[in-house]
Design a protein around this motif. Structure first.
Motif, PDB file in Angstrom:
ATOM      1  N   ALA A  74       6.535 -27.014  59.397  1.00 40.51           N
ATOM      2  CA  ALA A  74       7.593 -26.115  59.883  1.00 40.51           C
ATOM      3  C   ALA A  74       8.888 -26.857  60.207  1.00 40.51           C
ATOM      4  N   CYS A  78      12.725 -26.250  58.377  1.00 35.04           N
ATOM      5  CA  CYS A  78      13.909 -25.690  59.038  1.00 35.04           C
ATOM      6  C   CYS A  78      15.197 -26.363  58.572  1.00 35.04           C
ATOM      7  N   ILE A 101      19.802 -19.809  64.807  1.00 39.46           N
ATOM      8  CA  ILE A 101      18.352 -19.737  64.617  1.00 39.46           C
ATOM      9  C   ILE A 101      17.807 -21.081  64.165  1.00 39.46           C
ATOM     10  N   GLN A 102      18.501 -21.711  63.212  1.00 42.26           N
ATOM     11  CA  GLN A 102      18.063 -23.023  62.738  1.00 42.26           C
ATOM     12  C   GLN A 102      18.065 -24.042  63.879  1.00 42.26           C
ATOM     13  N   CYS A 105      15.136 -23.215  66.376  1.00 41.81           N
ATOM     14  CA  CYS A 105      13.829 -23.492  65.773  1.00 41.81           C
ATOM     15  C   CYS A 105      13.581 -24.991  65.646  1.00 41.81           C
ATOM     16  N   THR A 106      14.598 -25.733  65.226  1.00 38.60           N
ATOM     17  CA  THR A 106      14.431 -27.180  65.061  1.00 38.60           C
ATOM     18  C   THR A 106      14.094 -27.850  66.377  1.00 38.60           C
ATOM     19  N   LEU A 109      10.590 -26.383  67.875  1.00 41.14           N
ATOM     20  CA  LEU A 109       9.402 -26.871  67.173  1.00 41.14           C
ATOM     21  C   LEU A 109       9.174 -28.358  67.418  1.00 41.14           C
ATOM     22  N   GLY A 155       9.620 -22.566  72.916  1.00 39.36           N
ATOM     23  CA  GLY A 155      10.469 -21.431  72.568  1.00 39.36           C
ATOM     24  C   GLY A 155      11.302 -20.933  73.726  1.00 39.36           C
ATOM     25  N   ALA A 159      15.402 -21.414  73.629  1.00 36.42           N
ATOM     26  CA  ALA A 159      16.089 -20.184  73.221  1.00 36.42           C
ATOM     27  C   ALA A 159      17.415 -19.985  73.952  1.00 36.42           C
TER      28      ALA A 159
END
Length: 317
Positions: A74, A78, A101-102, A105-106, A109, A155, A159
């Motif tokens: 994952a 990304c 979002i990128q 997520c990076t 994760l 997350g 976020a």
């Protein structure tokens, strides 16, 4: 591309420049990154398939290894496909929302993978220091809960970075001198104070890494104390061998991350292109190497891979 200095706006998209100063070498730079990415995806997919199809590997250690392999697919996914699009096709535009979002997520994760490595250290501690209660302590239900907690931790904590950046006005250009939407590279384009975003991002990252490293260090200190008390050399060697792969993976994950953080602090003495290359290597080298480390160090996986290749060879003949 550029907005007037006195205008505050939210750009519909950003322009990712790739590696400034090395544009002429983008095609050549893409070759090792593409090779590493393909290696990471195939290697970790093989690990996941082996663990899923072999009932003898449905144990706590391999459950955590499957989580690690999932993260190792994952995380580079990304970043690397978009980077290759920049290098190969000049596809530099990325929508504002997609950029956020990128970014989230990076970072999230990566935090999840750090948490998984911490859980793997606790797994090794239980296996070495309390082997008779290993399966009764680390039950499937407990591992699922701990895994979910690690996912939620990454997350929920990262976020807010998207919210903090989304509420900022952008009155400079929309050009990001990077291959992906790294937090500070995006934040520096804002024309308002980014102190809150910077402090929050650094505080969360530092807290998570510190906590995970402390848990890992404590686990291995207790493991070392237990191992040196074993009377048999064979028992000591076996105990150490169960931890070898995990120690190598920890070193490969944290060493590049610490190097990246160090380069950020001395960026005035280091070329930006070096920082960008190291940041990308941090996201792709561990995922590409981890399957090799576990494939070589773990007998069950090594034998399963060997049997698969032998079967394919027999069929082809």
């Amino acid at each position: 591309m550029l907005a007037p200095n006195n205008t505050q706006y939210q750009p519909p998209f950003f322009i990712l420049m790739g590696i400034p100063g090395l544009e002429a070498a983008h095609i050549w730079i893409s070759i090792p990154f593409c090779t590493l990415y393909v290696t990471a995806v195939i290697g970790n997919a093989i690990i996941l398939i082996i663990i899923k199809t072999d009932a003898s590997l449905h144990q706590p250690m391999y459950f955590l290894l499957s989580m690690l392999s999932g993260m190792d697919i994952a995380i580079p996914t990304c970043v690397i496909p978009k980077m290759l699009g920049i290098f190969w096709f000049g596809n530099q535009e990325i929508h504002f929302s997609a950029c956020l979002i990128q970014m989230v997520c990076t970072h999230a994760l990566t935090a999840v993978e750090s948490g998984v490595l911490m859980l793997m250290a606790l797994d090794r501690y239980t296996a070495v220091c309390n082997p008779l209660r290993y399966t009764s302590v680390l039950t499937t239900q407990l591992l699922a809960k701990m895994g979910l907690a690690v996912f939620l931790r990454g997350g929920l904590l990262f976020a807010p970075l998207a919210f903090l950046l989304q509420r900022l006005p952008f009155c400079r250009n929309n050009i990001i001198a990077h291959t992906y939407c790294e937090h500070m590279s995006v934040a520096k384009l804002a024309c308002a104070s980014i102190t809150l975003s910077t402090v929050y991002g650094m505080s969360v990252a530092l807290s998570l890494v510190t906590l995970d490293l402390l848990c890992i260090a404590l686990s291995y200190a207790l493991i070392l104390r237990t191992v040196v008390r074993l009377s048999s050399k064979e028992a000591r060697a076996k105990a150490f061998s169960t931890c070898t792969a995990h120690v190598c993976v920890i070193a490969m994950f944290y060493a590049p991350g610490i190097s990246t953080a160090f380069l950020q602090r001395v960026s005035h003495n280091v070329s930006p292109s070096v920082h960008i290359v190291v940041a990308n290597l941090y996201l792709i080298i561990p995922p590409a190497v981890n399957p090799v480390v576990y494939g070589v160090s773990t007998r069950q996986i090594r034998e399963k891979v060997r049997s698969i290749f032998l079967q394919r060879k027999a069929i082809s003949m």
